[in-house]
Write a protein that holds these residues in place. Structure first.
Motif, PDB file in Angstrom:
ATOM      1  N   UNK A  88       1.498 -10.450  57.257  1.00 46.29           N
ATOM      2  CA  UNK A  88       0.299  -9.689  56.951  1.00 46.29           C
ATOM      3  C   UNK A  88       0.632  -8.435  56.180  1.00 46.29           C
ATOM      4  N   UNK A  89      -0.182  -8.117  55.180  1.00 46.18           N
ATOM      5  CA  UNK A  89       0.048  -6.922  54.365  1.00 46.18           C
ATOM      6  C   UNK A  89      -1.237  -6.545  53.650  1.00 46.18           C
ATOM      7  N   UNK A  90      -1.252  -5.343  53.103  1.00 44.07           N
ATOM      8  CA  UNK A  90      -2.386  -4.954  52.286  1.00 44.07           C
ATOM      9  C   UNK A  90      -2.467  -5.847  51.056  1.00 44.07           C
ATOM     10  N   UNK A  91      -3.675  -6.211  50.655  1.00 45.64           N
ATOM     11  CA  UNK A  91      -3.818  -7.214  49.600  1.00 45.64           C
ATOM     12  C   UNK A  91      -3.182  -6.777  48.283  1.00 45.64           C
ATOM     13  N   UNK A  92      -3.130  -5.467  48.033  1.00 48.67           N
ATOM     14  CA  UNK A  92      -2.543  -5.012  46.772  1.00 48.67           C
ATOM     15  C   UNK A  92      -1.024  -5.142  46.753  1.00 48.67           C
ATOM     16  N   UNK A  93      -0.424  -5.450  47.907  1.00 43.17           N
ATOM     17  CA  UNK A  93       1.016  -5.707  47.931  1.00 43.17           C
ATOM     18  C   UNK A  93       1.361  -7.013  47.225  1.00 43.17           C
ATOM     19  N   UNK A  94       0.354  -7.835  46.892  1.00 44.78           N
ATOM     20  CA  UNK A  94       0.603  -9.042  46.110  1.00 44.78           C
ATOM     21  C   UNK A  94       0.856  -8.727  44.642  1.00 44.78           C
ATOM     22  N   UNK A  95       0.525  -7.512  44.208  1.00 47.42           N
ATOM     23  CA  UNK A  95       0.727  -7.108  42.818  1.00 47.42           C
ATOM     24  C   UNK A  95       2.142  -6.593  42.608  1.00 47.42           C
ATOM     25  N   UNK A  96       2.632  -6.697  41.393  1.00 46.37           N
ATOM     26  CA  UNK A  96       3.941  -6.126  41.069  1.00 46.37           C
ATOM     27  C   UNK A  96       3.890  -4.616  41.290  1.00 46.37           C
ATOM     28  N   UNK A 114      -3.219 -20.890  51.032  1.00 45.90           N
ATOM     29  CA  UNK A 114      -2.293 -20.448  52.063  1.00 45.90           C
ATOM     30  C   UNK A 114      -2.296 -18.926  52.225  1.00 45.90           C
ATOM     31  N   UNK A 115      -3.259 -18.249  51.613  1.00 49.94           N
ATOM     32  CA  UNK A 115      -3.349 -16.791  51.728  1.00 49.94           C
ATOM     33  C   UNK A 115      -4.702 -16.445  52.333  1.00 49.94           C
ATOM     34  N   UNK A 116      -4.695 -16.129  53.628  1.00 50.55           N
ATOM     35  CA  UNK A 116      -5.897 -15.765  54.372  1.00 50.55           C
ATOM     36  C   UNK A 116      -6.173 -14.284  54.175  1.00 50.55           C
ATOM     37  N   UNK A 117      -7.442 -13.919  54.111  1.00 57.93           N
ATOM     38  CA  UNK A 117      -7.811 -12.513  53.939  1.00 57.93           C
ATOM     39  C   UNK A 117      -8.790 -12.094  55.034  1.00 57.93           C
ATOM     40  N   UNK A 118      -8.679 -10.832  55.448  1.00 59.02           N
ATOM     41  CA  UNK A 118      -9.581 -10.269  56.454  1.00 59.02           C
ATOM     42  C   UNK A 118      -9.963  -8.853  56.042  1.00 59.02           C
ATOM     43  N   UNK A 119     -10.876  -8.265  56.813  1.00 57.18           N
ATOM     44  CA  UNK A 119     -11.331  -6.917  56.502  1.00 57.18           C
ATOM     45  C   UNK A 119     -12.163  -6.884  55.236  1.00 57.18           C
ATOM     46  N   UNK A 120     -13.004  -7.909  55.042  1.00 56.30           N
ATOM     47  CA  UNK A 120     -13.758  -8.042  53.801  1.00 56.30           C
ATOM     48  C   UNK A 120     -15.102  -7.322  53.888  1.00 56.30           C
ATOM     49  N   UNK A 131      -8.951  -4.756  51.912  1.00 60.46           N
ATOM     50  CA  UNK A 131      -8.712  -6.042  52.563  1.00 60.46           C
ATOM     51  C   UNK A 131      -7.240  -6.242  52.896  1.00 60.46           C
ATOM     52  N   UNK A 132      -6.992  -7.090  53.883  1.00 62.12           N
ATOM     53  CA  UNK A 132      -5.641  -7.482  54.254  1.00 62.12           C
ATOM     54  C   UNK A 132      -5.409  -8.926  53.849  1.00 62.12           C
ATOM     55  N   UNK A 133      -4.176  -9.233  53.459  1.00 68.65           N
ATOM     56  CA  UNK A 133      -3.796 -10.594  53.088  1.00 68.65           C
ATOM     57  C   UNK A 133      -2.760 -11.110  54.064  1.00 68.65           C
ATOM     58  N   UNK A 134      -2.858 -12.390  54.404  1.00 66.63           N
ATOM     59  CA  UNK A 134      -1.956 -12.995  55.385  1.00 66.63           C
ATOM     60  C   UNK A 134      -1.398 -14.300  54.830  1.00 66.63           C
ATOM     61  N   UNK A 135      -0.375 -14.198  53.971  1.00 66.27           N
ATOM     62  CA  UNK A 135       0.187 -15.400  53.357  1.00 66.27           C
ATOM     63  C   UNK A 135       1.007 -16.224  54.351  1.00 66.27           C
TER      64      UNK A 135
END
Length: 398
Positions: free
Chosen positions: A154-162, A209-215, A250-254
């Protein structure tokens, strides 16, 4: 008062923000001394050590030498080095080596948060990762790890960005997210670029495979679903949904890990367990199910169902090993004279109930929780007793 005990580290991120801000730069002049002074102040206030979170801006911009200099201050007060390492996938082994070097340079114990091998191409590294920890321990270095019993991180969704997009701070990153040309660059990096902690790649480049919460609106009712599921329900491209969500909180949960590796790690004597989650109110629909479910899940799935560890072995790692890692040496064991922190549960019925869609469902089978002798949970219900304490580190100066 508090219903639970609390121990606190001093965050490298927070120290960096105070002195350097949220941009990519190194300390100059007397700035490292100012950062050290903040660490010293926190240690004297009772912190148990320095912690880092090295995949997130601005911590990611901190050098090994910067972190070692701050950790030395924590070590001078008897504290430890706690780290969310710089990489948990393609460069996992190098990240472990860096953590061990920092601990050795500072003369402090090292604790690795939520050890994992992220991305299927890296699953074969768990044996090597554990071997590095064992070798360091055999050489006299104090090293421990923790894990949580889920294969989605689990991580903040913007952690998916470079991370290069955050070098000028959060405000500039949010501006970039509004630029279609920059979004195209971001997508290309996530789809094809290596050499960084690419969580989209670790999840198999699969939005299912990437679940999101806090939407929030218009997706508030979709919390706990994957980006792919949300996109199909909305009749949109998954990338468009991602870029709509990225500016939000939002949070992302890959899904990036394997259960076999979880089992390997939990069998080690130096492994303890964590939730890797902050407090969540019962009506919240955000966060990872690990926040409410980790410890009951360990007892139900990994002891009762799979027999990975004996009940006694699992409880030892949950309690004594964990307490030692946070320097709470008067806790984690039942013995006269030690703190009366006790959980009473039914080993035949204990189980987790939390899910990604409903992460705050309370687990079954936990009957009593006693904190410093006060009954905080009675037959599964909170009593209102606030007998928790702040557990202060060895450098505390009243």
């Amino acid at each position: 008062g508090l219903p639970v005990n609390v121990a606190q580290t001093v965050g490298h991120t927070q120290v960096r923000l105070v002195v350097l801000g949220d941009v990519d730069r190194r300390p100059v002049g007397d700035e490292i001394q100012r950062m050290q002074a903040l660490v010293r102040e926190a240690m004297e206030a009772g912190a148990i050590g320095l912690s880092t979170s090295l995949i997130y801006p601005p911590a990611i911009y901190g050098s090994e030498s910067e972190i070692a200099e701050l950790t030395k201050v924590a070590g001078a007060s008897g504290g430890s080095y706690f780290t969310h390492m710089r990489n948990e996938g393609d460069r996992l082994l190098e990240a472990i080596d860096e953590a061990l070097r920092i601990g050795a340079a500072a003369g402090t114990p090292v604790h690795i948060f939520h050890l994992k091998t992220a991305g299927q191409g890296n699953w074969g590294k768990m044996d090597l990762a554990l071997a590095r920890v064992k070798a360091a321990r055999a050489g006299g270095q104090q090293v421990g790890v923790d894990i949580y019993p889920y294969i989605n991180n689990g991580l903040g969704i913007r952690a998916l960005l470079h991370p290069r997009h955050a070098v000028d701070g959060e405000a500039e990153l949010l501006r970039k997210l509004g630029d279609p040309a920059v979004r195209r660059e971001m997508r290309q990096e996530m789809e094809s670029l290596g050499g960084w902690e690419n969580w989209y790649a670790h999840a198999g480049r699969d939005w299912n495979r990437i679940i999101v919460t806090g939407l929030s609106a218009p997706y508030a009712s979709s919390s706990g679903m994957s980006v792919g599921e949300i996109a199909r329900a909305a009749g949109k491209d998954a990338w468009d949904v991602f870029f709509e969500l990225a500016p939000t909180g939002a949070s992302a949960m890959p899904q990036t890990m394997s259960e076999a590796n979880k089992i390997k790690a939990m069998r080690e004597e130096f492994t303890s367990f964590d939730t890797d989650a902050g407090p969540m109110m019962p009506d919240e629909r955000r966060g990872h199910p690990r926040g409410y479910g980790s410890f009951p899940r360990l007892l139900s799935r990994y002891v009762r169902e799979l027999g990975v560890l004996s009940l006694e072995g699992m409880i030892h790692r949950m309690t004594a090993v964990a307490a030692n890692e946070i320097l709470a040496f008067d806790r984690g064991r039942l013995s006269p004279g030690l703190a009366a922190d006790v959980v009473v549960f039914d080993p035949a019925t204990v189980r987790d109930r939390s899910t990604f869609a409903e992460p705050t469902l309370v687990s079954d089978g936990i009957r009593y929780v006693i904190v410093n002798g006060g009954v905080v949970l009675n037959e599964g219900r909170y009593t209102g007793v606030r007998s928790g304490r702040v557990i202060r580190g060895p450098g505390y100066r009243p």
